[in-house]
Design a protein around this motif. Structure first.
Motif: not given
Length: 477
Positions: A201-210
């Protein structure tokens, strides 16, 4: 058009999506008429009451984009069921709250649940429908938006009239529980299963989400706090929002270049239909939702209507919106942007006539009946805007990005709502505190509302003219 056979359960799946979407948007408007009941029942302060309303809107807008991306990547059905279960649970928790701070905390969670749920509704419509059927589905979704926003005060008034002032506010939240449980059970039966991922599964862009989350909060917080007291709002946060948003754009471009998995593919904004639809939707929602805010205050506090009577005043708008939304979804493929422009023009006429009627009647007996006609007209125009705009905005978006695109689109709508309420609230309360004249205050507020809808009208008209000229220029070449 997809080559696959349409899912035979698609209309049943749509029905449960519409119920869930209706509940999340109903909770934006139904709470307003219950605020005096909350104050009486919990002894809540004005600041706490403000957070009951604004906290929901804030967390709603905060999670939309990340939730849409999770639906695209991790499974729309899974995210829908999780959001619906959390929304139902927090609705029960809000009704059971024994202190104002508890209610505020639960409302923050409820808003996040609504934000998790909402993009999945649009994503399912993108997945399950094609062609004219998609327009019809979006038409029904647009009807649910218009009706939920306008009927909230009426339903709230009915619940308060039935349960009484001291405890009536609890039923504003309890009403979601049996509906949510039934919808959850039905959704597990009719929603299509999530497709199995062929690989990791593609990882969520956590830095972008933050970064996006910080930008949304910094932008919306001063706007939602400014609805009643603009001078006290932390406007410096708008500078923070601009800086963080610039950082988000730079990070997303880097993510696309380095590993190709940004939270939001900014190339979506280069699709003209999507960019125009997002801008038009943001400006229209700025005017659309502020109508109910100032009219509810005017009739309930200015003219001393009961919550039920104030809700009944707004019912013609809901009726007009429901009927025209259902029709517009079937006609959007034929008339396109032209229908949206006509709808915005009708909204402008309806609101302008409403303003004139309120000035002429000056709060005399029968004012509520006098505005029924123009509000019906404005609602009918609004039904020609929301669903067709959403259909056209998402028409060129690939299904794999449907949830993310919907999240961005709905975040714009939430930000537009906050901007509209802030501007209209500042003008409305400013005039009221200066002159004490409710008629002048509502008139000035409606002028701002008309101006915001006029901006959306000009955007739509400009796009229509450009699209009509484009084929001529291509032919000339």
């Amino acid at each position: 058009m997809s080559d696959e056979a349409p899912d035979p359960r698609r209309w049943r799946a749509l029905s449960v999506c519409l119920v869930a979407g209706f509940m999340t948007l109903l909770d934006v408007s139904i709470v307003n008429v219950a605020l005096p009941s909350m104050q009486a029942g919990l002894g809540a302060s004005s600041a706490e009451l403000s957070w009951v309303v604004s906290g929901y809107a804030l967390t709603f807008g905060l999670v939309l984009v990340a939730a849409g991306r999770l639906g695209d990547d991790r499974g729309r059905r899974r995210m829908f069921l999780a959001g619906l279960a959390l929304f139902t649970l927090t609705s029960a928790g809000a009704g059971l709250a024994t202190a104002a701070w508890v209610l505020v905390a639960v409302r923050l969670l409820q808003g996040a649940a609504a934000g998790l749920l909402s993009p999945q509704v649009v994503g399912f419509i993108q997945d399950l429908f094609d062609g004219r059927e998609r327009g019809t589905a979006f038409g029904l979704f647009g009807a649910s938006i218009g009706v939920s926003t306008a009927v909230g005060p009426l339903l709230g008034g009915l619940l308060l009239a039935w349960a009484g002032l001291a405890e009536g506010w609890r039923w504003v939240f309890y009403v979601n529980v049996p509906i949510g449980v039934a919808a959850l059970v039905y959704a597990m039966r009719v929603l299509p299963a999530d497709a199995a991922s062929p690989g990791r599964r593609r990882p969520l862009d956590l830095v972008g989400a933050l970064l996006l989350g910080v930008a949304v909060v910094a932008l919306m917080l001063p706007l939602v706090l400014a609805e009643r007291d603009p001078a006290a709002a932390p406007w410096w946060l708008l500078v923070v929002a601009a800086v963080v948003l610039a950082g988000f754009v730079a990070w997303e471009r880097r993510a696309k270049r380095v590993h190709g998995l940004p939270l939001v593919d900014l190339a979506l904004l280069r699709i003209r239909s999507y960019a125009v639809g997002a801008a038009l939707g943001t400006t229209y929602f700025a005017g659309f939702t502020s109508i109910f805010f100032v009219l509810t205050l005017f009739f309930q506090n200015g003219l001393r209507y009961t919550p039920l009577e104030a809700g009944l005043v707004l019912t013609p708008f809901a009726v007009g919106s429901a009927v025209s939304s259902a029709l517009s979804g079937r006609l959007v493929s034929r008339f396109g942007t032209a229908m949206i422009v006509v709808g915005l023009g009708v909204v402008l006429v309806g609101l302008a006539v409403t303003d004139v009627v309120l000035r002429v009647t000056a709060g005399a007996p029968g004012t509520g009946w006098a505005v029924a006609g123009p509000l019906l007209l404005a609602g009918a125009g609004g039904g020609l805007v929301i669903a067709p705009n959403q259909t056209l905005a998402l028409s060129e978006i690939p299904r794999s990005s449907g949830g993310t695109a919907a999240g961005v689109l709905q975040t714009g709508q939430r930000i537009g709502t906050a901007i509209g309420l802030s501007l209209v609230g500042a003008v409305f309360f400013g005039e009221l505190s200066g002159s004490g004249d409710w008629v002048s205050a509502i008139s000035d507020g409606l002028v701002v509302t008309v101006a915001l809808v006029a901006v959306a009208f000009l955007l739509g008209l400009t796009d229509l003219v450009r699209s009509r000229r484009a084929p001529q220029v291509a032919g000339a070449r």
